[in-house]
Scaffold this motif. Structure first.
Motif, PDB file in Angstrom:
ATOM      1  N   ARG A  81       0.811  -1.202   0.000  1.00  0.00           N
ATOM      2  CA  ARG A  81       0.000   0.000   0.000  1.00  0.00           C
ATOM      3  C   ARG A  81       0.859   1.273   0.000  1.00  0.00           C
ATOM      4  NH1 ARG A  81      -4.267   0.015   4.380  1.00  0.00           N
ATOM      5  NH2 ARG A  81      -4.562  -2.186   4.836  1.00  0.00           N
ATOM      6  N   LEU A  82       2.171   1.113   0.046  1.00  0.00           N
ATOM      7  CA  LEU A  82       3.047   2.287   0.056  1.00  0.00           C
ATOM      8  C   LEU A  82       3.399   2.709  -1.360  1.00  0.00           C
ATOM      9  CD1 LEU A  82       3.199   1.697   2.999  1.00  0.00           C
ATOM     10  CD2 LEU A  82       5.674   1.765   2.897  1.00  0.00           C
ATOM     11  N   SER A  83       3.850   3.950  -1.494  1.00  0.00           N
ATOM     12  CA  SER A  83       4.306   4.384  -2.807  1.00  0.00           C
ATOM     13  C   SER A  83       5.673   3.765  -3.087  1.00  0.00           C
ATOM     14  CB  SER A  83       4.409   5.900  -2.846  1.00  0.00           C
ATOM     15  OG  SER A  83       5.609   6.300  -2.230  1.00  0.00           O
ATOM     16  N   GLY A  84       6.023   3.744  -4.353  1.00  0.00           N
ATOM     17  CA  GLY A  84       7.244   3.058  -4.765  1.00  0.00           C
ATOM     18  C   GLY A  84       8.474   3.504  -4.009  1.00  0.00           C
ATOM     19  N   GLY A  85       8.612   4.793  -3.827  1.00  0.00           N
ATOM     20  CA  GLY A  85       9.797   5.302  -3.161  1.00  0.00           C
ATOM     21  C   GLY A  85       9.876   4.823  -1.723  1.00  0.00           C
ATOM     22  N   ASN A  86       8.745   4.843  -1.087  1.00  0.00           N
ATOM     23  CA  ASN A  86       8.731   4.400   0.301  1.00  0.00           C
ATOM     24  C   ASN A  86       8.960   2.905   0.404  1.00  0.00           C
ATOM     25  OD1 ASN A  86       8.289   6.845   1.822  1.00  0.00           O
ATOM     26  ND2 ASN A  86       6.375   6.976   0.663  1.00  0.00           N
ATOM     27  N   GLN A  87       8.432   2.164  -0.581  1.00  0.00           N
ATOM     28  CA  GLN A  87       8.723   0.727  -0.610  1.00  0.00           C
ATOM     29  C   GLN A  87      10.232   0.523  -0.705  1.00  0.00           C
ATOM     30  OE1 GLN A  87       6.536  -0.573  -4.015  1.00  0.00           O
ATOM     31  NE2 GLN A  87       4.603  -0.732  -2.914  1.00  0.00           N
ATOM     32  N   GLN A  88      10.856   1.297  -1.580  1.00  0.00           N
ATOM     33  CA  GLN A  88      12.290   1.132  -1.796  1.00  0.00           C
ATOM     34  C   GLN A  88      13.060   1.437  -0.513  1.00  0.00           C
ATOM     35  OE1 GLN A  88      13.915  -0.631  -3.589  1.00  0.00           O
ATOM     36  NE2 GLN A  88      14.489   0.431  -5.435  1.00  0.00           N
ATOM     37  N   LYS A  89      12.601   2.432   0.215  1.00  0.00           N
ATOM     38  CA  LYS A  89      13.309   2.768   1.446  1.00  0.00           C
ATOM     39  C   LYS A  89      13.184   1.634   2.459  1.00  0.00           C
ATOM     40  CE  LYS A  89      12.133   7.556   1.207  1.00  0.00           C
ATOM     41  NZ  LYS A  89      11.551   8.622   2.027  1.00  0.00           N
ATOM     42  N   VAL A  90      12.032   1.005   2.482  1.00  0.00           N
ATOM     43  CA  VAL A  90      11.867  -0.129   3.408  1.00  0.00           C
ATOM     44  C   VAL A  90      12.855  -1.233   3.038  1.00  0.00           C
ATOM     45  CG1 VAL A  90      10.301  -1.917   4.233  1.00  0.00           C
ATOM     46  CG2 VAL A  90       9.453   0.400   3.865  1.00  0.00           C
ATOM     47  N   ILE A  91      12.971  -1.488   1.736  1.00  0.00           N
ATOM     48  CA  ILE A  91      13.885  -2.545   1.302  1.00  0.00           C
ATOM     49  C   ILE A  91      15.323  -2.192   1.678  1.00  0.00           C
ATOM     50  CG2 ILE A  91      14.694  -3.921  -0.661  1.00  0.00           C
ATOM     51  CD1 ILE A  91      11.765  -4.274  -0.152  1.00  0.00           C
ATOM     52  N   LEU A  92      15.671  -0.918   1.525  1.00  0.00           N
ATOM     53  CA  LEU A  92      17.018  -0.494   1.929  1.00  0.00           C
ATOM     54  C   LEU A  92      17.202  -0.664   3.433  1.00  0.00           C
ATOM     55  CD1 LEU A  92      17.880   2.639  -0.173  1.00  0.00           C
ATOM     56  CD2 LEU A  92      19.424   0.774   0.392  1.00  0.00           C
ATOM     57  N   ALA A  93      16.168  -0.263   4.166  1.00  0.00           N
ATOM     58  CA  ALA A  93      16.242  -0.352   5.625  1.00  0.00           C
ATOM     59  C   ALA A  93      16.447  -1.793   6.072  1.00  0.00           C
ATOM     60  CB  ALA A  93      14.965   0.208   6.240  1.00  0.00           C
ATOM     61  N   ARG A  94      15.933  -2.722   5.258  1.00  0.00           N
ATOM     62  CA  ARG A  94      16.075  -4.134   5.580  1.00  0.00           C
ATOM     63  C   ARG A  94      17.528  -4.500   5.870  1.00  0.00           C
ATOM     64  NH1 ARG A  94      14.008  -7.948   0.980  1.00  0.00           N
ATOM     65  NH2 ARG A  94      12.004  -7.413   1.877  1.00  0.00           N
ATOM     66  N   TRP A  95      18.451  -3.852   5.129  1.00  0.00           N
ATOM     67  CA  TRP A  95      19.864  -4.203   5.314  1.00  0.00           C
ATOM     68  C   TRP A  95      20.520  -3.371   6.399  1.00  0.00           C
ATOM     69  CZ3 TRP A  95      20.267  -8.639   3.378  1.00  0.00           C
ATOM     70  CH2 TRP A  95      19.505  -8.972   2.259  1.00  0.00           C
ATOM     71  N   LEU A  96      19.821  -2.334   6.837  1.00  0.00           N
ATOM     72  CA  LEU A  96      20.427  -1.440   7.811  1.00  0.00           C
ATOM     73  C   LEU A  96      20.034  -1.778   9.233  1.00  0.00           C
ATOM     74  CD1 LEU A  96      19.908   1.886   5.847  1.00  0.00           C
ATOM     75  CD2 LEU A  96      21.715   0.175   5.650  1.00  0.00           C
ATOM     76  N   VAL A  97      18.861  -2.384   9.419  1.00  0.00           N
ATOM     77  CA  VAL A  97      18.398  -2.613  10.786  1.00  0.00           C
ATOM     78  C   VAL A  97      19.364  -3.474  11.587  1.00  0.00           C
ATOM     79  CG1 VAL A  97      15.930  -2.300  10.432  1.00  0.00           C
ATOM     80  CG2 VAL A  97      16.966  -4.522   9.986  1.00  0.00           C
ATOM     81  N   GLY A  98      20.100  -4.341  10.896  1.00  0.00           N
ATOM     82  CA  GLY A  98      21.010  -5.210  11.616  1.00  0.00           C
ATOM     83  C   GLY A  98      22.264  -4.481  12.077  1.00  0.00           C
ATOM     84  N   GLY A  99      22.543  -3.354  11.444  1.00  0.00           N
ATOM     85  CA  GLY A  99      23.724  -2.581  11.824  1.00  0.00           C
ATOM     86  C   GLY A  99      25.024  -3.267  11.466  1.00  0.00           C
ATOM     87  N   ASP A 100      24.983  -4.258  10.574  1.00  0.00           N
ATOM     88  CA  ASP A 100      26.203  -5.007  10.300  1.00  0.00           C
ATOM     89  C   ASP A 100      26.518  -5.076   8.815  1.00  0.00           C
ATOM     90  OD1 ASP A 100      24.129  -6.527   9.500  1.00  0.00           O
ATOM     91  OD2 ASP A 100      24.810  -8.392  10.443  1.00  0.00           O
ATOM     92  N   VAL A 101      25.871  -4.214   8.021  1.00  0.00           N
ATOM     93  CA  VAL A 101      26.091  -4.344   6.586  1.00  0.00           C
ATOM     94  C   VAL A 101      27.445  -3.732   6.213  1.00  0.00           C
ATOM     95  CG1 VAL A 101      24.975  -2.185   5.906  1.00  0.00           C
ATOM     96  CG2 VAL A 101      25.014  -4.101   4.332  1.00  0.00           C
ATOM     97  N   ARG A 102      28.181  -4.441   5.371  1.00  0.00           N
ATOM     98  CA  ARG A 102      29.498  -3.952   4.966  1.00  0.00           C
ATOM     99  C   ARG A 102      29.560  -3.684   3.473  1.00  0.00           C
ATOM    100  NH1 ARG A 102      33.682  -7.927   7.723  1.00  0.00           N
ATOM    101  NH2 ARG A 102      32.117  -9.542   7.442  1.00  0.00           N
ATOM    102  N   LEU A 103      28.759  -4.442   2.737  1.00  0.00           N
ATOM    103  CA  LEU A 103      28.748  -4.269   1.293  1.00  0.00           C
ATOM    104  C   LEU A 103      27.296  -4.229   0.831  1.00  0.00           C
ATOM    105  CD1 LEU A 103      30.042  -4.362  -1.565  1.00  0.00           C
ATOM    106  CD2 LEU A 103      29.883  -6.853  -1.410  1.00  0.00           C
TER     107      LEU A 103
END
Ligand SMILES: Nc1ncnc2c1ncn2[C@@H]1O[C@H](COP(=O)(O)OP(=O)(O)OP(=O)(O)O)[C@@H](O)[C@H]1O
Ligand SMILES: Nc1ncnc2c1ncn2[C@@H]1O[C@H](COP(=O)(O)OP(=O)(O)OP(=O)(O)O)[C@@H](O)[C@H]1O
Ligand SMILES: [Mg+2]
Ligand SMILES: [Mg+2]
Lengths: 315, 515, 336, 331
Positions: free
Chosen positions: B414-436
């Motif tokens: 139900r979100l707009s595309g941009g916001n969907q994309q941010k959620v997907i990006l956040a997926r890798w950030l919530v762990g705080g351990d992304v290196r690449l």
């Protein structure tokens, strides 16, 4: 022919060769004709199932629809129960009834949006109920000589039933390849949402496919009735899963949009050859089912092997 | 309201006119009294943020969305469009935002689908006729695709051509010139393909009217004769490309001053000494070979190349999503396990796929679930989820990235595309351990605003030492965002071009290497 | 529930009008079981009651569920059930449930050997037919028709049923005494006409003219085999026997297409179970007077050949056979 | 290991909750509504049906079906289907009956273990050979049936001493069937496991969109194998429950429960295509299906009409419980 298409025919060939080596009776002409005869009903039923599978739906109604049809045809042609003798009209009515039951499945899918898994299961129960009502305690025996000759008569060495099956497969293949109904069924299985964007209303085609499947089951039931010489409530019991298995083994995928009538027919032959061959080489009746199941799994696995890749979705 | 949107008297050259169109969905008013007119032989642009209502407006024009109020006139005549066929009969056809071809049918069938005409007689296909019909359509746009090829065997660009060939079929339905709607046709095309498309658009203008939607504003200004701007379901104005620049357009779209700059600004904090993070040696797979590549911590490396250059596969391979046949990859000096996404995730690699709808998000699941999908341990005590802790983390990231959502439990679809994309990006950030981070077209389909937010985010991440491999949406984006651009062609890396903030190469420099 | 410590045999004290009659078979879609339920209706009408007809589609689990549901529905002390357990293993739970609910029970056909009605208060009788005997009788008739030599194929029933095993044992016994006969092959066709048709066709290909007789564990399969012979153009050249005396088979025997079948008299079975229960429930029969043999017995069965087939063409059930004095008239032998 | 990224979220104000809408909560109540209306209808046909013993019998009858369907629900949620459950339950019943004399109480554990292994094996075949689960488990179905027939000599295996499994078929306080308690415990444990751990969203994501789940690093393959393993274990437990109530094991004993089990899953409102649904729903679905299976005949509907009514009502039940907003296209 693509790699995916080649798998099942090769599997069929391998099995035929192996069985021929193992059993001298297997490789006789008589047995080949026998196999074709034994495959006839399943081939017709599988034609129907194939179209439903092409949609991406599933059809579990063969058992019930065939039961109803079988009894109806048995009491409408010349029979041991009543004085009706409608002949070919009786056969037509039975097929129409079956088509009507198929139509009900389709309408329920389209109008109520109930998954076909359940609508066809429900319609199967309804068909069995109708069959039991018509059965009314005593099996109606078929006397009608022309219907009986379907199973006994031969043309060029093949029984009429085999010829009927051949014609059905050709018609179904034609429908699949050359008619709007067939191609749209393919398209619905491929990308249903897209059809609406092209201004195609999918509902009527879905209903038509289920109806056509019902008609094939009805014809299959008439064939069984001719074979068995009387109307049986259970006449279609084994065909539901057998036809789905045959279609899938042949390369008609459950997700829809892939395969087709010819693929499924290869599957039918594969299953029939196995059933026949396992009896001929004397595999114990207890383990026949298991061996057949294993071979089916192996055949599908081997056929799918060249297409394997990471991230492939298999449901 | 718009100054020029409504024309008082209907000039004969107006083929399509829309007045006071309203469409409300539960919770959103997608169209809030839109006015629009399309003239004969013009290319009309439509610009607006994600969710401004562009697609909804266009879908009402082809009968896929029934408006709640408002009128549509075709050549001065009020019409009621009930479905696509109705619209086609009035000469309106559309190429949809998401590709809408049936993959398991032939190109020919797709082209004639829904209005087969003489190709089907009494329900029976006449393949020769169909082939001829399709060929005729394909010839119109100068395409050499085999009409009997299965659609799923075509490349993306070829499929786009099939779509256009298909939409041109409506010429046969109307004696007048048709209106052809192209909803974000370029977002997934390569530069050369875009050029081909524009040639077709210009050719179409000879005999048809075209409505063109794109989030690349310079593109819009380039190809369109007039541009309407939509904001919040209303037409807010009309722009003439001759006397406007992208900035003006953007200002109208968001209603305030724009600050679009994806070219590196001044203040990018960097580690003093570059630290090797990703090293790739002799990597080979089905679509690429002999790939040597280094990415430093905090560095953004863009990979450019045409379709078939193998860059998408390379990106997937680094994430373990496609198989490799040879080569060695290390991350911070340790061997990177390429056997599957699971291992890559565990090693601190994140991947944002291009096909957001299919491979990125799980539509019916909530924002929170989508955000924690890859880093399930977040907010857990041992294997057990502690809802409070997890919710807090999700909420923090929602506000941190200003994700516009009714709440964390809203389904992401139900979100707009941009916001969907941010959620997907956040997926890798919530762990705080992304290196690449492997970003495959992270801004595809996003509006200018959403795009610059994603850019900002990428920079911020780079600032904290994350190494980023970027497959950019356009050469400009690649040049703008990257510290270094790597050019791939035919599965090999053919050039490396440094892109320091002060010495950016021009797109032309790169194109030379690509072909 | 085993026998009460004081051994008090349940005395029937039910008002005839309070008795509830339940007949349960697999399904109504085969003639034998349909006629069974009709026999039950006939008896019920003769005492002014109605029979509740239950069918369980040959599903053991459904049968158990139905029985428990019936037994949970209010007062069951005057309930009489005439049950065809789906398989041997289904009898014990039915018996236990009925005993617990103090409902009167008569079972037929399937029962494990070690389970004895005499150990229970409310399980009045178990009646069945000597499968070994029927298998042997038809085998003898078959071998005679074949002239004492030749090859036979056997079509077995559902493999995990006692009926299938006993009948086949009867065939084997007969084979032992007829060295001129060779058992060419044996396959299961699951008591099904369609499967019998397919299997027979295959076996006809395998053994060709060596086959001069077909032994089938029931009539449905025999009829399927008969069809297969017709379709192979060998009708009349191969003798066929079955068991059950379904109408089609009796007709086939009377027309000499089939050699023999064995009748267990379905309508009688449907009536007699209810009759026994009714008589005990109403006190007309005293449990104490029922002998051990009468509590578990082989009932009389009739070999039908072309000579006597005419008598069985129109099944007639005599309500007199259901009178309390006559209910044990057809006891042929104690259960082995 | 170098220091990973240090970008930190700011701790701004919490975001408003956006939860299921009212209509969504309503559709999740639909299975219960279907159940209640069915009970009312049956009670209207035969008032005695509402009595406590009668209700107890229904709940008891539904228990093995519920256990069987609960396990398969997880396979369905993952986007697969398990057609082998009924045959596996039959095989388990045979194994249990054969092992009880030697293993006693441990036999149940052993049987559930073997069934779980059999399920896992199918899952592995499905995942590693990339064969549709429909086909793998169809093959499994005939294989397990064959094994059961062979090891039992195609005959029921009687249980002489049912002491060690009596827990599977008693009445607690004379009212509550122990089997129903087992079913509820199984469902509760599985539901808790799914709810309290990330497994829940893994399963949902895999069911809705397997490619997205894989690319999010979810261990899809082990997850699916696990799902089929649980499905097998539940089939084993259902087999144990059946032996407890029939005092014997039979090679075809549970075979007829396959379609009712799938029906229970679907009637509960779980999408057969995967992703959407839940275990408690299956529990309700099992009750509905049981009522239809036995209720109709017991209240006096004749065989032919019973079949017709069953067919019509089961479709109606699904039409009622289906959450159409969660399934894009109906197949
Ligand atoms: N079927 C629908 N149900 C509910 N809301 C919808 C539906 N379709 C569109 N919307 C909403 O209507 C608004 C306008 O959507 P629309 O797709 O027209 O935007 P757009 O301008 O095309 O955006 P984009 O640039 O992302 O394609 C959005 O808020 C969207 O969420
Ligand atoms: N008679 C025909 N003449 C020309 N083209 C045809 C004809 N029939 C089908 N086609 C097209 O040729 C292609 C191949 O046919 P189709 O899709 O039926 O199955 P196929 O070739 O067997 O493919 P597969 O089995 O791999 O799915 C299809 O894409 C179809 O649209
Ligand atoms: Mg094909
Ligand atoms: Mg849009």
């Amino acid at each position: 022919m693509s790699v995916r298409d080649a798998g099942p025919p090769i599997a069929l060939l391998v099995i035929v060769v192996v069985l021929s080596l193992l059993s001298p009776q297997f490789r006789t002409t008589g047995n080949a004709l026998n196999i074709l005869d034994a495959a006839a009903v399943l081939a017709v039923v599988t034609c129907g199932t194939t179209f439903v599978l092409l949609l991406g739906s599933i059809d579990l109604s063969a058992a019930g629809v065939m039961g109803a049809s079988s009894l109806v045809v048995a009491v409408l042609v010349e029979n041991s129960r009543n004085n009706l003798d409608l002949g070919i009209l009786g056969i037509l009515i039975a097929v129409v009834l079956a088509a009507a039951l198929g139509c009900v499945s389709g309408l329920l899918v389209v109008l109520l949006k109930v998954p076909s898994f359940m609508t066809t299961l429900g319609v199967s129960a309804i068909g069995l109920g109708i069959a039991t009502l018509v059965f009314d305690g005593v099996q109606p025996g078929v006397v009608d000589p022309s219907l009986r000759s379907w199973a006994t008569g031969r043309l060029l060495g093949l029984t009429y039933l085999t010829w009927i099956a051949v014609v059905c497969v050709l018609i179904a293949w034609f429908v699949q390849r050359y008619t709007r109904l067939g191609r749209y069924a393919m398209a619905i299985g491929g990308a249903e949402e897209v059809l609406a964007l092209s201004g195609v209303r999918v509902g009527p085609y879905k209903v038509a496919v289920f109806t056509m499947a019902g008609a094939f089951y009805g014809l299959g039931a008439v064939m069984v009735t001719s074979q068995l010489g009387s109307g049986l409530v259970q006449s279609g019991a084994s065909y539901t899963f057998a036809s789905i298995t045959a279609a899938v083994v042949g390369g008609t995928l459950l997700v829809g949009g892939r395969g087709g009538v010819l693929h499924s027919t290869v599957g039918v032959l594969l299953l029939t050859v196995l059933t026949n061959g396992l009896v001929l080489i004397g595999v114990s009746p207890y383990v026949q089912g298991g061996v057949q199941g294993l071979i089916v799994v192996v055949a599908v696995a081997v056929a799918a092997a060249p297409l394997r890749h990471r991230n492939q979705v298999v449901k | 309201m718009s100054a020029e949107g409504v024309v008082a008297q209907r000039s004969p050259s107006v083929v399509l006119e829309v007045r006071g169109l309203v469409k409300a969905y539960p919770g959103v008013t997608a169209l809030d009294g839109v006015d629009l007119e399309v003239r004969q032989n013009e290319v009309l642009g439509l610009a607006g943020e994600n969710g401004a209502g562009k697609s909804t407006l266009l879908k009402t024009l082809v009968g896929l969305v029934r408006p709640d109020a408002g009128e549509i006139y075709v050549r001065g005549q009020r019409v009621r469009l009930r479905n696509v066929v109705d619209a086609a009969n009035h000469g309106i056809g559309m190429v949809f935002q998401e590709q809408s071809l049936v993959p398991n049918l032939t190109a020919a069938e797709n082209i004639v689908l829904g209005c087969e005409g003489p190709a089907i007689r009494r329900g029976v296909y006449r393949w020769a006729t169909m082939r001829a019909l399709a060929q005729e359509q394909l010839d119109k746009i100068g395409s050499t695709i085999d009409p009997l090829a299965r659609t799923d065997s075509l490349t993306f660009a070829e499929r786009q051509m099939v779509e256009i060939a298909k939409v041109l079929r409506i010429e046969q339905r109307t004696h007048n010139s048709p209106v052809i709607i192209l909803d974000e046709p370029t977002s997934v095309l390569e530069p050369s393909e875009i050029e081909t498309l524009f040639e077709q658009v210009r050719r179409l203008r000879e005999f048809a009217s075209v409505i063109f939607v794109s989030h690349r504003l310079d593109e819009v200004l380039d190809v369109c004769d007039r541009v309407y701007v939509l904001r919040g379901g209303q037409s807010v104005g009309e722009v003439r490309p001759a006397d406007a620049v992208a900035g003006d357009l953007h200002r109208m779209m968001i209603g305030s001053e724009s600050h679009e700059d994806h070219y590196h600004g001044s203040a990018v904090t960097r580690d003093e000494t570059p630290r090797e993070r990703l090293t790739v040696r002799g990597l080979a797979g089905a679509a690429f070979r002999d790939v040597d590549l280094d990415v430093h911590a905090g560095e953004i490396v863009a990979v450019v190349g045409v379709h078939g250059s193998g860059r998408e596969e390379l990106c997937k391979a680094l994430f373990g999503a496609v198989a490799t046949t040879a080569g060695e990859v290390t991350l911070d000096g340790e061997r990177l396990d390429l056997t599957g996404p699971r291992a890559a995730c565990a090693a601190g690699v994140g991947y944002v796929p291009a096909e957001r709808k299919v491979e990125g998000m799980v539509g019916p699941m909530s924002v929170a679930d989508n955000m924690t999908l890859a880093k399930q341990r977040v907010g857990c005590a041992g294997p057990v989820i502690v809802p409070k802790r997890q919710n807090d983390i999700v909420d923090k990231w929602i506000s941190r990235l200003s994700i516009r959502t009714p709440g964390r439990r809203t389904a992401i679809q139900r979100l707009s595309g941009g916001n969907q994309q941010k959620v997907i990006l956040a997926r890798w950030l919530v762990g705080g351990d992304v290196r690449l981070l492997l970003l495959d077209h992270p801004t595809r389909g996003l509006d200018v605003g959403a795009r610059s937010e994603v850019y900002r985010l990428m920079r911020e991440l780079a600032g904290t030492g994350v190494a980023t491999l970027l497959l950019a949406d356009s050469l400009e984006e690649a040049i703008g965002m990257a510290d270094r651009v790597v050019v791939m062609s035919d599965g090999r890396i053919v050039a490396e071009v440094p892109c320091p903030p002060d010495r950016k190469p021009s797109p032309l420099d790169l194109v030379k290497e690509m072909v | 529930g085993d026998t009460d410590a004081d051994g008090s045999a349940a005395a029937g004290t039910c008002d005839p009008a309070d008795v509830k009659l339940v007949g349960q078979v697999r399904n109504e879609s085969n003639p034998y079981e349909a006629s069974w339920l009709d026999g039950g209706d006939l008896f019920a009408a003769s005492v002014g009651l109605k029979q509740q007809r239950l069918t369980y589609d040959g599903e053991s689990t459904k049968q158990q569920e139905q029985i428990r549901q019936i037994l949970a529905g209010g007062d069951t002390t005057c309930l009489v059930m005439n049950v065809l357990p789906n398989g041997d293993s289904d009898t014990l739970p039915i018996v236990r449930a009925a005993d617990q609910a103090k409902a009167f029970l008569v079972t037929q056909w399937n029962k494990p050997a070690e389970l004895k009605p005499a150990d229970y208060d409310r399980w009045i009788s178990h009646l069945t037919y000597d499968g070994v005997e029927s298998g042997r009788q038809i085998a003898d008739a078959l071998f005679e028709a074949m002239g004492g030599s030749g090859g036979v194929i056997a079509l077995q029933g559902v493999l995990d049923t006692a009926a299938a095993k006993d009948r086949f044992a009867g065939l084997e016994a007969a084979l032992g005494q007829n060295p001129g006969i060779k058992l060419l092959d044996q396959q299961t066709a699951n008591f099904s006409r369609a499967e019998a048709l397919a299997v027979t066709k295959t076996l006809l290909t395998k053994h060709g003219d060596a086959i001069t007789g077909i032994w089938a564990a029931n009539d449905d399969m025999a009829l399927g085999a008969l069809e297969a012979l017709g379709q192979a153009g060998r009708a009349g050249k191969v003798a066929v026997v079955g068991i059950d005396a379904v109408p089609d088979a009796v007709k086939a025997v009377s027309e000499s297409q089939m050699t023999a079948t064995v009748s267990s008299d379905g309508p009688w079975q449907g009536g007699i179970g209810l009759a026994i229960g009714y008589c005990v429930a109403t006190g007309e029969l005293d449990m104490a007077d029922i002998t051990d043999v009468q509590r578990a017995f082989f009932a009389e069965q009739f070999l039908i050949t072309s000579k006597n087939a005419g008598d069985f063409l129109a099944p007639k059930t005599d309500p007199a056979g259901f009178k309390c004095d006559n209910v044990f008239d057809r006891v042929a032998a104690p259960l082995k | 290991m170098s220091a990973p990224v240090t970008i930190r979220p700011s701790s701004d104000a919490a975001v408003v909750k956006g939860g299921p809408t009212r209509s969504e909560s309503l559709t999740s109540l639909m299975p219960v509504l279907a159940l209640v209306s069915l009970v009312i209808a049956l009670a209207a046909a035969k008032p005695g049906f509402l009595s406590q013993p009668s209700m107890t019998a229904v709940v008891d009858a539904a228990a093995p079906l519920a256990v069987l369907a609960a396990g398969a629900t997880i396979a369905v949620l993952c986007g697969g289907i398990d057609l082998s459950i009924a045959a596996l339950a039959s095989l388990s019943s045979v194994l249990l009956a054969m092992w009880l004399p030697t293993l006693g109480g441990l036999a149940s554990v052993a049987v559930v273990g073997v069934a779980a292994a059999a399920g896992a094996l199918q899952g592995a075949a499905h995942v590693f050979l990339r064969i549709p689960s429909f086909i793998v488990t169809l093959g499994g179905m005939s294989l397990f049936s064959s094994i059961a027939l062979v090891i039992s000599g195609a005959a029921p295996v009687p249980v002489i001493d049912d002491g060690p499994i009596r827990w599977g078929f008693t009445r607690i306080f004379d009212v509550v069937p122990s089997a129903a308690v087992v079913a509820v415990v199984v469902v509760a444990v599985l539901a808790l496991l799914i709810k309290a751990t990330p497994l829940g969203s893994w399963i949902t994501a895999t069911g809705y969109s397997e490619p997205a789940a894989r690319l999010a690093g979810i261990p899809v393959d082990p997850l699916k194998i696990g799902a089929f393993c649980v499905s097998g274990a539940c089939a084993g437990l259902a087999g144990v429950l059946l032996v407890a109530r029939t005092f014997s094991g039979g090679p075809t004993m549970a075979d007829s429960l396959l379609l009712p089990a799938v029906a229970a899953i679907v009637v509960g409102g779980t999408a057969i295509t995967g992703g959407h649904g839940g275990l408690w729903r299956t529990l309700v679905g099992a009750l509905v299906v049981t009522l239809l299976r036995v209720g109709l005949s017991v209240v006096g509907v004749s065989a032919a009409y019973e079949s017709i009514l069953y067919g019509a009502l089961i479709v109606a039940a699904v039409a009622l419980t289906l959450d159409r907003s969660k399934v894009m296209v109906v197949k």
